[in-house]
Every structure is written in C-alpha cells, then in structure tokens.
Design an enzyme around this catalytic site. Structure first.
Site, PDB file in Angstrom:
ATOM      1  N   HIS A 136      -9.697   5.281   1.958  1.00 30.11           N
ATOM      2  CA  HIS A 136      -8.313   5.592   1.269  1.00 30.11           C
ATOM      3  C   HIS A 136      -8.245   7.182   1.334  1.00 30.11           C
ATOM      4  O   HIS A 136      -6.973   7.454   0.796  1.00 30.11           O
ATOM      5  CB  HIS A 136      -8.502   5.224  -0.106  1.00 30.11           C
ATOM      6  CG  HIS A 136      -8.349   3.591  -0.188  1.00 30.11           C
ATOM      7  ND1 HIS A 136      -9.332   2.833   0.041  1.00 30.11           N
ATOM      8  CD2 HIS A 136      -7.324   2.858  -0.490  1.00 30.11           C
ATOM      9  CE1 HIS A 136      -8.895   1.530  -0.131  1.00 30.11           C
ATOM     10  NE2 HIS A 136      -7.636   1.510  -0.427  1.00 30.11           N
ATOM     11  N   ASP A 193       2.594  -0.343  11.894  1.00 35.18           N
ATOM     12  CA  ASP A 193       2.724  -1.533  12.622  1.00 35.18           C
ATOM     13  C   ASP A 193       3.690  -2.538  12.263  1.00 35.18           C
ATOM     14  O   ASP A 193       4.194  -3.697  12.487  1.00 35.18           O
ATOM     15  CB  ASP A 193       1.529  -2.322  12.081  1.00 35.18           C
ATOM     16  CG  ASP A 193       1.511  -2.678  10.642  1.00 35.18           C
ATOM     17  OD1 ASP A 193       2.187  -1.935   9.864  1.00 35.18           O
ATOM     18  OD2 ASP A 193       0.467  -3.546  10.211  1.00 35.18           O
ATOM     19  N   GLU A 214     -10.985  -0.580  11.204  1.00 36.31           N
ATOM     20  CA  GLU A 214     -11.623  -1.564  10.265  1.00 36.31           C
ATOM     21  C   GLU A 214     -11.699  -3.117  10.560  1.00 36.31           C
ATOM     22  O   GLU A 214     -12.408  -3.768  10.393  1.00 36.31           O
ATOM     23  CB  GLU A 214     -11.035  -1.387   8.793  1.00 36.31           C
ATOM     24  CG  GLU A 214      -9.515  -1.869   8.735  1.00 36.31           C
ATOM     25  CD  GLU A 214      -8.971  -1.712   7.242  1.00 36.31           C
ATOM     26  OE1 GLU A 214      -9.842  -1.750   6.225  1.00 36.31           O
ATOM     27  OE2 GLU A 214      -7.806  -1.243   7.154  1.00 36.31           O
ATOM     28  N   LYS A 259     -25.376  13.444  28.724  1.00 38.93           N
ATOM     29  CA  LYS A 259     -24.040  14.152  28.158  1.00 38.93           C
ATOM     30  C   LYS A 259     -24.126  13.749  26.655  1.00 38.93           C
ATOM     31  O   LYS A 259     -24.488  12.533  26.148  1.00 38.93           O
ATOM     32  CB  LYS A 259     -22.555  13.313  28.608  1.00 38.93           C
ATOM     33  CG  LYS A 259     -21.462  13.828  28.048  1.00 38.93           C
ATOM     34  CD  LYS A 259     -20.244  12.637  28.409  1.00 38.93           C
ATOM     35  CE  LYS A 259     -18.844  12.979  27.917  1.00 38.93           C
ATOM     36  NZ  LYS A 259     -18.625  12.807  26.886  1.00 38.93           N
ATOM     37  N   ALA A 292     -12.671  11.524  20.765  1.00 39.04           N
ATOM     38  CA  ALA A 292     -13.610  10.648  20.747  1.00 39.04           C
ATOM     39  C   ALA A 292     -14.067  10.088  21.887  1.00 39.04           C
ATOM     40  O   ALA A 292     -13.408   9.948  23.048  1.00 39.04           O
ATOM     41  CB  ALA A 292     -13.219   9.542  19.733  1.00 39.04           C
ATOM     42  N   ARG A 350       0.969  -5.238  -5.525  1.00 42.72           N
ATOM     43  CA  ARG A 350       0.801  -6.355  -4.668  1.00 42.72           C
ATOM     44  C   ARG A 350       1.133  -7.272  -5.772  1.00 42.72           C
ATOM     45  O   ARG A 350       0.277  -7.636  -6.642  1.00 42.72           O
ATOM     46  CB  ARG A 350      -0.286  -6.369  -3.778  1.00 42.72           C
ATOM     47  CG  ARG A 350      -0.537  -5.319  -2.908  1.00 42.72           C
ATOM     48  CD  ARG A 350      -1.707  -5.758  -1.878  1.00 42.72           C
ATOM     49  NE  ARG A 350      -2.291  -4.511  -1.266  1.00 42.72           N
ATOM     50  CZ  ARG A 350      -1.811  -3.859  -0.247  1.00 42.72           C
ATOM     51  NH1 ARG A 350      -0.736  -4.385   0.513  1.00 42.72           N
ATOM     52  NH2 ARG A 350      -2.396  -2.988   0.338  1.00 42.72           N
ATOM     53  N   ASP A 370       0.102   2.337   8.481  1.00 40.67           N
ATOM     54  CA  ASP A 370      -0.513   1.465   9.713  1.00 40.67           C
ATOM     55  C   ASP A 370       0.368   1.543  10.893  1.00 40.67           C
ATOM     56  O   ASP A 370       0.077   1.150  12.080  1.00 40.67           O
ATOM     57  CB  ASP A 370      -0.573   0.027   9.372  1.00 40.67           C
ATOM     58  CG  ASP A 370      -1.784  -0.380   8.351  1.00 40.67           C
ATOM     59  OD1 ASP A 370      -2.615   0.789   8.216  1.00 40.67           O
ATOM     60  OD2 ASP A 370      -1.777  -1.227   7.691  1.00 40.67           O
ATOM     61  N   ALA A 410      15.383  10.877  -1.160  1.00 45.99           N
ATOM     62  CA  ALA A 410      16.491  11.078  -0.254  1.00 45.99           C
ATOM     63  C   ALA A 410      17.381   9.845  -0.646  1.00 45.99           C
ATOM     64  O   ALA A 410      18.572   9.810  -0.538  1.00 45.99           O
ATOM     65  CB  ALA A 410      16.177  10.734   1.274  1.00 45.99           C
ATOM     66  N   VAL A 418      17.850   8.560  -3.571  1.00 50.85           N
ATOM     67  CA  VAL A 418      18.784   9.185  -4.983  1.00 50.85           C
ATOM     68  C   VAL A 418      19.664  10.112  -4.522  1.00 50.85           C
ATOM     69  O   VAL A 418      20.755  10.033  -4.892  1.00 50.85           O
ATOM     70  CB  VAL A 418      17.607   9.718  -5.967  1.00 50.85           C
ATOM     71  CG1 VAL A 418      18.379  10.407  -7.005  1.00 50.85           C
ATOM     72  CG2 VAL A 418      16.612   8.598  -6.315  1.00 50.85           C
ATOM     73  N   GLY A 448       5.752  -2.255   3.354  1.00 53.15           N
ATOM     74  CA  GLY A 448       5.456  -2.833   4.739  1.00 53.15           C
ATOM     75  C   GLY A 448       6.029  -4.271   4.916  1.00 53.15           C
ATOM     76  O   GLY A 448       6.828  -4.686   4.458  1.00 53.15           O
ATOM     77  N   ASP A 449       5.225  -5.018   6.079  1.00 50.82           N
ATOM     78  CA  ASP A 449       5.719  -6.454   6.151  1.00 50.82           C
ATOM     79  C   ASP A 449       5.579  -7.379   5.148  1.00 50.82           C
ATOM     80  O   ASP A 449       6.480  -8.133   4.977  1.00 50.82           O
ATOM     81  CB  ASP A 449       5.315  -6.915   7.423  1.00 50.82           C
ATOM     82  CG  ASP A 449       3.829  -6.926   7.413  1.00 50.82           C
ATOM     83  OD1 ASP A 449       3.109  -6.610   6.469  1.00 50.82           O
ATOM     84  OD2 ASP A 449       2.871  -7.538   8.602  1.00 50.82           O
ATOM     85  N   THR A 487       4.406   2.420   5.584  1.00 50.30           N
ATOM     86  CA  THR A 487       2.999   2.060   5.649  1.00 50.30           C
ATOM     87  C   THR A 487       2.252   3.324   6.488  1.00 50.30           C
ATOM     88  O   THR A 487       2.850   3.447   7.410  1.00 50.30           O
ATOM     89  CB  THR A 487       2.933   0.794   6.281  1.00 50.30           C
ATOM     90  OG1 THR A 487       1.260   0.409   6.428  1.00 50.30           O
ATOM     91  CG2 THR A 487       3.631   0.174   7.215  1.00 50.30           C
ATOM     92  N   GLY A 547       0.910  -1.189  -0.097  1.00 50.51           N
ATOM     93  CA  GLY A 547      -0.079  -0.098  -0.037  1.00 50.51           C
ATOM     94  C   GLY A 547       0.753   1.178   0.162  1.00 50.51           C
ATOM     95  O   GLY A 547       1.695   1.234   0.644  1.00 50.51           O
ATOM     96  N   ARG A 552      -6.356  -3.112   9.448  1.00 49.79           N
ATOM     97  CA  ARG A 552      -6.778  -4.397   9.459  1.00 49.79           C
ATOM     98  C   ARG A 552      -6.482  -5.077  10.550  1.00 49.79           C
ATOM     99  O   ARG A 552      -7.265  -5.679  11.202  1.00 49.79           O
ATOM    100  CB  ARG A 552      -6.394  -4.849   8.214  1.00 49.79           C
ATOM    101  CG  ARG A 552      -7.421  -5.191   7.271  1.00 49.79           C
ATOM    102  CD  ARG A 552      -6.988  -6.037   5.925  1.00 49.79           C
ATOM    103  NE  ARG A 552      -5.518  -5.701   5.362  1.00 49.79           N
ATOM    104  CZ  ARG A 552      -5.100  -5.510   4.284  1.00 49.79           C
ATOM    105  NH1 ARG A 552      -5.942  -5.612   3.455  1.00 49.79           N
ATOM    106  NH2 ARG A 552      -4.148  -5.163   3.945  1.00 49.79           N
TER     107      ARG A 552
HETATM  108  O1  F6P Z   1      -1.479  -1.541   4.889  1.00 46.31           O
HETATM  109  C1  F6P Z   1      -2.052  -0.164   4.672  1.00 46.31           C
HETATM  110  C2  F6P Z   1      -3.711  -0.398   4.434  1.00 46.31           C
HETATM  111  O2  F6P Z   1      -3.948   1.020   4.159  1.00 46.31           O
HETATM  112  C3  F6P Z   1      -4.576  -0.929   5.562  1.00 46.31           C
HETATM  113  O3  F6P Z   1      -4.693  -0.074   6.926  1.00 46.31           O
HETATM  114  C4  F6P Z   1      -5.675  -1.346   4.764  1.00 46.31           C
HETATM  115  O4  F6P Z   1      -6.280  -2.060   5.536  1.00 46.31           O
HETATM  116  C5  F6P Z   1      -5.120  -1.658   3.367  1.00 46.31           C
HETATM  117  O5  F6P Z   1      -3.841  -1.172   3.412  1.00 46.31           O
HETATM  118  C6  F6P Z   1      -6.036  -1.431   2.417  1.00 46.31           C
HETATM  119  O6  F6P Z   1      -5.417  -1.873   1.270  1.00 46.31           O
HETATM  120  P1  F6P Z   1      -5.746  -1.847  -0.313  1.00 46.31           P
HETATM  121  O7  F6P Z   1      -5.918  -0.365  -0.580  1.00 46.31           O
HETATM  122  O8  F6P Z   1      -4.780  -2.360  -0.931  1.00 46.31           O
HETATM  123  O9  F6P Z   1      -6.834  -2.655  -0.407  1.00 46.31           O
END
Ligand code: F6P
Length: 327
Positions: free
Chosen positions: A257, A134, A227, A218, A191, A76, A132, A26, A28, A106-107, A130, A15, A176
């Site tokens: 997105h 994570d 998600e 309140k 929130a 991907r 995320d 940076a 390059v 990412g991973d 990423t 993603g 995710r």
């Molecule tokens: O890994 C980043 C991310 O944005 C996640 O938070 C999300 O679940 C996923 O990619 C969505 O991926 P795509 O846009 O490829 O469906």
C-alpha cells in the site's frame, strides 16, 4: 452551455489513488465557475446510502492538490449491490435535489454507476481513479504515475542493498488483474525480469536467464512481480527459485500500500485536474452514462458499457523490450 443541471455531487469510491483530491478540487471549482452548486458525498456509495453529504465551497478544496488519499474518503459498498441500497442512495440524492453525479474510481465504481443510472435515470459521469491504470477509455488513470514513481524509487533503494550483498530480490508490486504497474516499474528500474498477470510460462524464461547469468557471472538482482501473476506473487516465486537455485541468496519485498499513498506527481495532478473539469463540463453538455478520459492529450467520453467491457492492453513493445534491456 444549455442544460438543466444545477446541483451536482461528487464522490470517490473503491481503492484510493493519489490525485483524487486534485480531481475533487477541479470538479468543485469548475462547477462554481459554471454557477453550479456542488455537494461532496463521503465514503462513496456507502455514504450515499447513509446520507453523508455536505456542501462543498471553493475554499473547502483549497490546499489539497498536493495531498494523497481522498478528502471525501472511500469505501467498497456491499449494500449498494442490492436494490434496497440503491433505493436509499437515490433518496439521499433526491433530498438534496442532486441532478448530476460525478463518480471517481475504478471499474467497480463504473459498474455501480451503470446499474444505478439505469434504475433511476440520473446523469452520471465517471472519472478514472485507480493506481492500476486498467481502465479502457483513457491513456492513464489518476494515481498510476505516482504509484509507478513510488515503486521505482523503492526498487532503486532495494537495488543498492541487493548489489552490496549480491542478493536476488523479488519485489512485488500491486496489480491483481493487470500488469501496468509491474511492466513500467520493471522497465523504469532496470529489472532483470518482470512477471505479469497477462503472461504465463515466465518461470522457465527466468530459469533460463538465471542459468545464463550464472555462467556469464552477471549480477542479476531484481525481479518485479505483479501481485496477480500466475504463480501467486513474489513470495511463491522466490520459494521456487530458492529450491531450484540454492546458490542464490533470495529476498522478497512487497511494496504494497505504499504505492497507494503519497503526494501525487505533477503529471497526476494535471491529469486529475483535466478529468475533474471534463466531467463537470461533460454533464453540462448533456453527456451521461460515460467515463471521461484523456487520449492523446484530449478529453474523450467513453460509454460505461465499453469502459467496463473492453480491456486496455499492455504495450506489446514494452513487453518485448523488457527482456532485451535486461541482457
Ligand atoms: O485497485 C487498486 C488496488 O490497489 C490493486 O492494485 C490492489 O490489488 C487492490 O487495490 C488492493 O485493494 P485493498 O487495499 O482495498 O485491499
């Protein structure tokens, strides 16, 4: 710096994340500073298989530091999961005499790099890109800061209309498997409750809060839902709440997105600049099979194995704080 590296290639994979362009820039420019030749591989591992490679000069990365997305595109790749795909990818690198690779992603990107490096013994350094946040081995990933600022900005706007109509909004943010975006967005937007993939049994707590706030009169109007929370996102949660608390006028907003795009924040640009440069200098120092990160403002290199297997934990303190600040 003594080494044999002369020609490196950089690509983005998985993603996209705001700040990836700053990282490419940076890479390059740091490479040129060290007299290396740099190539850009388009569309991640898929482009590596298909030979989508172009030389990148310093001017090719001018005017991109402020742009979201990635000038190298991303994908991907299913084919890279196969030995034939990886063989074709290696043939591309050999054709251009690439002797070092920088993988921004990412991973999934790190996992692909680990398998590839084992099979073909090519030095690879990963750059955590990423939204995320994570990835183990870095305090923050490229794109996370921009994503949470986008999400908070959206929630601020939702709050205006929620407040005007006395409505209860369930706002879904990305994540995710992890709740970094949800937790920061929840705290940053004030929130009433936050639902995270890492935490179960939150619905009962929300119900409790809703009962109490009805009694206390309140106005409770924003719930942030990752998600990947256990109930399956904001729409499902809102349906349950509507059934059990029909007096609430509920609405759902999925930010989606929007969080992946936009001009990167200054924090993301600086982080990406540091990581991109750190990846090049790491290769020159002979590092390989690892991901560069920034921990406590300093560059750190973490072996891919650890970066993939270990999980970065959400802050316990922030998790404890979220309901306290929502009283
Ligand atoms: O890994 C980043 C991310 O944005 C996640 O938070 C999300 O679940 C996923 O990619 C969505 O991926 P795509 O846009 O490829 O469906």
């Amino acid at each position: 710096m003594e080494n044999n590296i002369k020609r490196i290639a950089v690509f983005t994979s998985g993603g996209d994340a705001p700040g990836m362009n700053a990282a490419i820039r940076a890479v390059v420019r740091t490479a040129y500073y060290h007299d290396l030749h740099v190539y850009g591989i388009y569309q991640g591992y898929e482009g590596m298989i298909e030979g989508k490679v172009e030389r990148l000069e310093t001017r090719d990365v001018g005017n991109i530091i402020h742009r979201g997305g990635t000038i190298l595109k991303t994908a991907r790749s299913e084919r890279f999961r196969t030995p034939e795909g990886r063989k074709a990818a290696f043939e591309t690198l050999s054709a251009y005499n690439i002797d070092g690779l920088i993988a921004i992603g990412g991973d999934g990107t790190y996992t692909g790099a680990t398998i590839f490096a084992k099979e073909y013994d090519i030095p690879i350094i990963g750059v955590p890109g990423t939204i995320d946040n994570d990835l183990f081995g870095t305090d923050y990933t490229i794109g996370y800061d921009t994503a949470i600022n986008t999400a908070v900005d959206a929630v601020d706007k939702i709050r205006d209309t929620a407040d005007s109509h006395n409505r209860l909004f369930f706002v879904e943010v990305m994540g995710r498997d992890t709740g970094f975006i949800a937790l920061s967005t929840g705290i940053g937007s004030g929130a009433g409750a936050v639902f995270l993939p890492e935490v179960t049994g939150e619905k009962e707590k929300l119900y409790d809060v809703l009962r109490k706030s009805t009694k206390r009169n309140k106005l409770f109007n924003i719930v942030i839902v990752a998600e990947g929370d256990e109930l399956g996102g904001a729409t499902k949660l809102a349906e349950l709440v509507k059934k059990d608390f029909p007096q609430y006028d509920t609405k759902v907003t999925i930010i989606g997105h929007l969080q992946r795009g936009g001009s990167p924040t200054c924090r993301d640009r600086v982080l990406a600049s540091m990581l991109g440069a750190g990846a090049v200098e790491g290769l020159l120092e002979g590092k390989k099979g690892c991901a560069v990160g920034v921990i406590n403002h300093k560059l750190k290199y973490t072996p891919f194995k650890q970066a993939i297997e270990k999980h970065k934990e959400l802050s316990d303190y922030l998790m404890r704080l979220a309901p306290i600040l929502a009283i």
